[in-house]
Design a protein around this motif. Structure first.
Motif, PDB file in Angstrom:
ATOM      1  N   ASN A  21       0.821  -1.211   0.000  1.00 55.53           N
ATOM      2  CA  ASN A  21       0.000   0.000   0.000  1.00 55.53           C
ATOM      3  C   ASN A  21       0.858   1.266   0.000  1.00 55.53           C
ATOM      4  N   HIS A  22       2.049   1.197   0.608  1.00 56.04           N
ATOM      5  CA  HIS A  22       2.863   2.405   0.701  1.00 56.04           C
ATOM      6  C   HIS A  22       4.214   2.300  -0.003  1.00 56.04           C
ATOM      7  N   THR A  23       4.575   1.110  -0.489  1.00 58.97           N
ATOM      8  CA  THR A  23       5.848   0.939  -1.190  1.00 58.97           C
ATOM      9  C   THR A  23       5.646   0.025  -2.385  1.00 58.97           C
ATOM     10  N   TYR A  24       5.966   0.507  -3.583  1.00 59.29           N
ATOM     11  CA  TYR A  24       5.791  -0.324  -4.774  1.00 59.29           C
ATOM     12  C   TYR A  24       7.137  -0.783  -5.310  1.00 59.29           C
ATOM     13  N   ARG A  25       7.310  -2.101  -5.354  1.00 61.00           N
ATOM     14  CA  ARG A  25       8.498  -2.708  -5.955  1.00 61.00           C
ATOM     15  C   ARG A  25       8.011  -3.712  -6.988  1.00 61.00           C
ATOM     16  N   PRO A  26       8.371  -3.567  -8.241  1.00 54.02           N
ATOM     17  CA  PRO A  26       7.857  -4.466  -9.283  1.00 54.02           C
ATOM     18  C   PRO A  26       8.350  -5.896  -9.092  1.00 54.02           C
ATOM     19  N   LEU A  27       7.487  -6.839  -9.394  1.00 54.33           N
ATOM     20  CA  LEU A  27       7.848  -8.249  -9.334  1.00 54.33           C
ATOM     21  C   LEU A  27       8.560  -8.633 -10.623  1.00 54.33           C
ATOM     22  N   LEU A  28       9.764  -9.166 -10.505  1.00 53.47           N
ATOM     23  CA  LEU A  28      10.583  -9.500 -11.665  1.00 53.47           C
ATOM     24  C   LEU A  28      10.318 -10.936 -12.125  1.00 53.47           C
ATOM     25  N   PRO A  29      10.677 -11.268 -13.382  1.00 50.79           N
ATOM     26  CA  PRO A  29      10.418 -12.620 -13.913  1.00 50.79           C
ATOM     27  C   PRO A  29      11.038 -13.751 -13.092  1.00 50.79           C
TER      28      PRO A  29
END
Length: 202
Positions: free
Chosen positions: A17-25
């Motif tokens: 909700n407060h920190t976005y880190r993309p999920l990698l392959p």
């Protein structure tokens, strides 16, 4: 015939909700992307709930109950059933304001639905005990309940791998569905106490 209407708000308190880190392959997370978080101040989750509570019309407040379960890695019954709507609204506003201090951890849907299941079962048992422990009461004094669940989440249901804390696991959709079915099936064997169960998601 007496029947309660009981709302259960299930609110995602996970770190996404407060920190976005993309999920990698490869199943790991990339670097934090600034300004991409979903709800850092809780406005998208709590403003709608507050509006619903304020605007809900009922001439029988005595039979109207409110509650909240929060979840992230674990889950907790932060606000148990109460029919004091003004106090509950105040508590929800406090939860809203404290959002930056609370959101953390994983998005454990299974724990959340397990908590809802137990919450309803405990509520049913409390009504059974009320009848059983008062000799002057009988079956006609049972007050049944309709349970309406609002499940609010921003995220994919993921947890850390218990065998490798640096890795993540996606919670199996069939396992999540099984928990939901368990809740919807609670009326079986409890027909005198449960009028119905409804689950809504956002």
């Amino acid at each position: 015939i007496k029947s309660n209407l009981k709302f259960i708000f299930v609110v995602d308190r996970s770190g996404s909700n407060h920190t976005y880190r993309p999920l990698l392959p490869d199943g790991t997370y990339g670097a934090i992307i600034p300004n991409a978080e979903s709800d850092p101040l809780g406005h998208r989750r709590f403003t709608a709930l507050e509006s619903f509570i304020r605007g809900f019309n009922s001439d029988e407040e005595e039979y109207l109950y409110w509650s909240m379960v929060s979840f992230e890695t674990g889950s907790s019954e932060d606000l148990p059933f109460t029919n004091n709507r003004s106090q509950f609204l105040s508590d929800i506003i406090d939860e809203h304001n404290d959002t930056p201090n609370q959101d953390d951890g994983w998005t454990n849907y299974i724990n959340a639905f397990t908590s809802v299941n137990q919450m309803i079962l405990s509520d049913v048992q409390a009504e059974r005990d009320r009848i059983d422990n008062n000799p002057e009461l009988d079956i006609t004094d049972i007050v049944s309940s309709n349970y309406v669940v609002f499940f609010v989440s921003d995220g994919v249901p993921i947890i850390s791998d218990p065998d490798d804390s640096s890795s993540i696991l996606f919670q199996d959709q069939d396992a999540i569905n099984s928990q939901i079915v368990n809740i919807l099936d609670l009326r079986e064997g409890n027909e005198m106490y449960i009028d119905g169960v409804q689950i809504n998601t956002a």
